[in-house]
Write a protein that holds these residues in place. Structure first.
Motif, PDB file in Angstrom:
ATOM      1  N   LEU A  83       0.808  -1.223   0.000  1.00  0.00           N
ATOM      2  CA  LEU A  83       0.000   0.000   0.000  1.00  0.00           C
ATOM      3  C   LEU A  83       0.839   1.270   0.000  1.00  0.00           C
ATOM      4  CD1 LEU A  83      -2.715  -1.163   2.557  1.00  0.00           C
ATOM      5  CD2 LEU A  83      -3.010  -0.888   0.087  1.00  0.00           C
ATOM      6  N   GLY A  84       2.115   1.138  -0.237  1.00  0.00           N
ATOM      7  CA  GLY A  84       2.956   2.326  -0.331  1.00  0.00           C
ATOM      8  C   GLY A  84       3.416   2.890   0.985  1.00  0.00           C
ATOM      9  N   GLY A  85       3.374   2.073   2.037  1.00  0.00           N
ATOM     10  CA  GLY A  85       3.968   2.491   3.299  1.00  0.00           C
ATOM     11  C   GLY A  85       3.004   2.795   4.420  1.00  0.00           C
ATOM     12  N   ARG A  86       1.706   2.797   4.150  1.00  0.00           N
ATOM     13  CA  ARG A  86       0.778   3.120   5.245  1.00  0.00           C
ATOM     14  C   ARG A  86      -0.522   2.333   5.107  1.00  0.00           C
ATOM     15  NH1 ARG A  86      -1.022   7.229   1.618  1.00  0.00           N
ATOM     16  NH2 ARG A  86      -3.282   7.562   1.821  1.00  0.00           N
ATOM     17  N   ILE A  87      -1.190   2.135   6.239  1.00  0.00           N
ATOM     18  CA  ILE A  87      -2.514   1.523   6.289  1.00  0.00           C
ATOM     19  C   ILE A  87      -3.438   2.516   6.989  1.00  0.00           C
ATOM     20  CG2 ILE A  87      -3.919  -0.379   7.164  1.00  0.00           C
ATOM     21  CD1 ILE A  87      -1.325  -2.073   7.220  1.00  0.00           C
ATOM     22  N   ASP A  88      -4.397   3.063   6.245  1.00  0.00           N
ATOM     23  CA  ASP A  88      -5.326   4.036   6.826  1.00  0.00           C
ATOM     24  C   ASP A  88      -6.507   3.361   7.511  1.00  0.00           C
ATOM     25  OD1 ASP A  88      -3.915   6.307   5.796  1.00  0.00           O
ATOM     26  OD2 ASP A  88      -4.812   5.931   3.834  1.00  0.00           O
ATOM     27  N   VAL A  89      -6.915   2.211   6.956  1.00  0.00           N
ATOM     28  CA  VAL A  89      -8.091   1.511   7.479  1.00  0.00           C
ATOM     29  C   VAL A  89      -7.771   0.024   7.619  1.00  0.00           C
ATOM     30  CG1 VAL A  89     -10.535   0.970   7.160  1.00  0.00           C
ATOM     31  CG2 VAL A  89      -9.603   3.127   6.263  1.00  0.00           C
ATOM     32  N   LEU A  90      -8.111  -0.538   8.755  1.00  0.00           N
ATOM     33  CA  LEU A  90      -7.990  -1.974   8.985  1.00  0.00           C
ATOM     34  C   LEU A  90      -9.374  -2.538   9.235  1.00  0.00           C
ATOM     35  CD1 LEU A  90      -6.553  -4.676   9.697  1.00  0.00           C
ATOM     36  CD2 LEU A  90      -6.305  -3.785  12.038  1.00  0.00           C
ATOM     37  N   VAL A  91      -9.741  -3.579   8.485  1.00  0.00           N
ATOM     38  CA  VAL A  91     -10.998  -4.280   8.723  1.00  0.00           C
ATOM     39  C   VAL A  91     -10.668  -5.684   9.211  1.00  0.00           C
ATOM     40  CG1 VAL A  91     -13.166  -5.096   7.750  1.00  0.00           C
ATOM     41  CG2 VAL A  91     -12.163  -2.955   6.925  1.00  0.00           C
ATOM     42  N   ASN A  92     -10.972  -5.948  10.466  1.00  0.00           N
ATOM     43  CA  ASN A  92     -10.737  -7.264  11.059  1.00  0.00           C
ATOM     44  C   ASN A  92     -11.953  -8.147  10.783  1.00  0.00           C
ATOM     45  OD1 ASN A  92      -8.127  -7.058  12.392  1.00  0.00           O
ATOM     46  ND2 ASN A  92      -9.088  -5.597  13.784  1.00  0.00           N
ATOM     47  N   ASN A  93     -11.905  -8.837   9.649  1.00  0.00           N
ATOM     48  CA  ASN A  93     -13.046  -9.636   9.219  1.00  0.00           C
ATOM     49  C   ASN A  93     -12.811 -11.138   9.320  1.00  0.00           C
ATOM     50  OD1 ASN A  93     -15.570 -10.257   7.506  1.00  0.00           O
ATOM     51  ND2 ASN A  93     -13.898 -11.111   6.276  1.00  0.00           N
ATOM     52  N   ALA A  94     -11.567 -11.592   9.182  1.00  0.00           N
ATOM     53  CA  ALA A  94     -11.286 -13.029   9.123  1.00  0.00           C
ATOM     54  C   ALA A  94     -11.810 -13.742  10.366  1.00  0.00           C
ATOM     55  CB  ALA A  94      -9.787 -13.264   8.983  1.00  0.00           C
ATOM     56  N   GLY A  95     -12.429 -14.897  10.142  1.00  0.00           N
ATOM     57  CA  GLY A  95     -12.946 -15.675  11.261  1.00  0.00           C
ATOM     58  C   GLY A  95     -13.293 -17.085  10.828  1.00  0.00           C
ATOM     59  N   VAL A  96     -13.376 -17.972  11.796  1.00  0.00           N
ATOM     60  CA  VAL A  96     -13.785 -19.350  11.527  1.00  0.00           C
ATOM     61  C   VAL A  96     -14.988 -19.676  12.401  1.00  0.00           C
ATOM     62  CG1 VAL A  96     -11.531 -20.171  10.776  1.00  0.00           C
ATOM     63  CG2 VAL A  96     -12.092 -20.193  13.214  1.00  0.00           C
ATOM     64  N   TYR A  97     -15.807 -20.621  11.920  1.00  0.00           N
ATOM     65  CA  TYR A  97     -17.055 -20.907  12.609  1.00  0.00           C
ATOM     66  C   TYR A  97     -17.337 -22.403  12.715  1.00  0.00           C
ATOM     67  CZ  TYR A  97     -22.039 -20.730  13.799  1.00  0.00           C
ATOM     68  OH  TYR A  97     -23.244 -20.886  14.421  1.00  0.00           O
ATOM     69  N   ILE A 140     -10.462   1.657  12.341  1.00  0.00           N
ATOM     70  CA  ILE A 140     -10.515   0.196  12.441  1.00  0.00           C
ATOM     71  C   ILE A 140     -11.982  -0.207  12.503  1.00  0.00           C
ATOM     72  CG2 ILE A 140      -9.962  -1.810  13.888  1.00  0.00           C
ATOM     73  CD1 ILE A 140      -7.496  -0.230  14.851  1.00  0.00           C
ATOM     74  N   VAL A 141     -12.328  -1.203  11.689  1.00  0.00           N
ATOM     75  CA  VAL A 141     -13.683  -1.740  11.686  1.00  0.00           C
ATOM     76  C   VAL A 141     -13.602  -3.232  11.996  1.00  0.00           C
ATOM     77  CG1 VAL A 141     -15.800  -2.103  10.378  1.00  0.00           C
ATOM     78  CG2 VAL A 141     -14.415  -0.054   9.959  1.00  0.00           C
ATOM     79  N   ASN A 142     -14.189  -3.639  13.099  1.00  0.00           N
ATOM     80  CA  ASN A 142     -14.220  -5.047  13.481  1.00  0.00           C
ATOM     81  C   ASN A 142     -15.548  -5.671  13.047  1.00  0.00           C
ATOM     82  OD1 ASN A 142     -11.688  -4.894  14.836  1.00  0.00           O
ATOM     83  ND2 ASN A 142     -12.701  -4.038  16.644  1.00  0.00           N
ATOM     84  N   LEU A 143     -15.516  -6.978  12.828  1.00  0.00           N
ATOM     85  CA  LEU A 143     -16.739  -7.698  12.488  1.00  0.00           C
ATOM     86  C   LEU A 143     -17.195  -8.508  13.688  1.00  0.00           C
ATOM     87  CD1 LEU A 143     -18.309  -7.811   9.710  1.00  0.00           C
ATOM     88  CD2 LEU A 143     -16.062  -6.715   9.654  1.00  0.00           C
ATOM     89  N   GLY A 144     -18.320  -8.096  14.260  1.00  0.00           N
ATOM     90  CA  GLY A 144     -18.921  -8.848  15.355  1.00  0.00           C
ATOM     91  C   GLY A 144     -19.914  -9.852  14.800  1.00  0.00           C
TER      92      GLY A 144
END
Length: 256
Positions: A83-97, A140-144
């Motif tokens: 991304l050219g050196g920076r992360i502006d937004v992180l979305v924590n979506n990965a999960g197992v069920y 940061i956006v988390n997935l509940g």
């Protein structure tokens, strides 16, 4: 689209399919340069190709987020490079069920689910936030999940991890908000990809009987909420869990 994320960079975990893919595609359509991440390189390449074909910017970074700090730090480093050196937004979506009942859950399964669903986003957030702070801010956006607040049989293990992530959302908002990093979450309800015409109703439809929506949601509904939380439109939103569940948890359900 309105390019609400123009010139932003975003890392979306678990984005080679379903909700994560929809989020990656929506972010790219709104102008963000996205890193699509997951274990399956073929599916990741497909998502990236689709985004680029639509005029968006995307790269794939393979990652197996097993919960180890090393795996999370490695993904953060590789994503920053892409991304050219920076992360502006992180979305924590990965999960197992996996959904065994409590008495049938062995320690290996327990540790794996908590590793992917709680430890991985915890250490990934820890690896990403300092760079956001140094750059002047981020989101940061988390997935509940709706079953973090509405018990279902066989859901104890998974729902407890999502409850942990929603709690982390509020704690991180308090911890990182004063430094310019907003933390919020989306809590999806019963979400299914659009069914091919003529197929039988999915069992998930039954869960939505009597709700205001009256039917299941699709991944794009979650993606739209994630875009909003990541955008400047939500700059005064901190520590909030946005329910995208057709009213399943917040409204009395009347069986038809």
């Amino acid at each position: 689209m309105t390019e609400r994320l123009r010139d932003k960079t975003a890392l979306i975990t678990g984005s080679t399919s379903n909700i994560g893919r929809a989020i990656a595609e929506a972010f790219a359509a709104e102008g963000a340069h996205v890193v699509v991440s997951g274990r399956d390189e073929a599916r990741g390449a497909e998502v990236v190709a689709g985004i680029r074909a639509s005029g968006g910017r995307a790269d794939f970074v393979a990652a197996d987020l097993d919960g180890s700090p090393e795996a999370s730090r490695r993904l953060a480093d590789r994503a920053r490079q892409a991304l050219g050196g920076r992360i502006d937004v992180l979305v924590n979506n990965a999960g197992v069920y996996p959904a065994p009942r409590t008495a049938g859950t062995d320690e290996k399964t327990f540790d794996r689910v908590y590793g992917v669903n709680v430890k991985a986003p915890f250490f990934l957030t820890a690896a990403v936030v300092p760079g956001m702070v140094a750059a002047g801010g981020g989101a940061i956006v988390n997935l509940g999940s709706w079953i973090a607040r509405l018990g279902v049989p066989g859901g104890a293990l998974y729902s407890s991890t999502k409850g942990a992530l929603e709690t982390l959302t509020r704690a991180w908002a308090a911890e990182f908000g004063p430094s310019g990093v907003r933390v919020n979450a989306v809590s999806p309800g019963v979400i299914l990809p659009p069914s091919p015409e003529g197929t039988d109703p999915h069992p998930g439809e039954v869960m939505m009987n009597g709700t205001p929506a009256g039917t299941v949601g699709t991944p794009d509904a979650v993606a739209h909420a994630a875009v909003w939380l990541a955008s400047e439109e939500a700059r005064f939103v901190h520590g909030t869990v946005v329910d995208v569940d057709g009213g399943r948890t917040g409204v009395a359900v009347v069986a038809g």
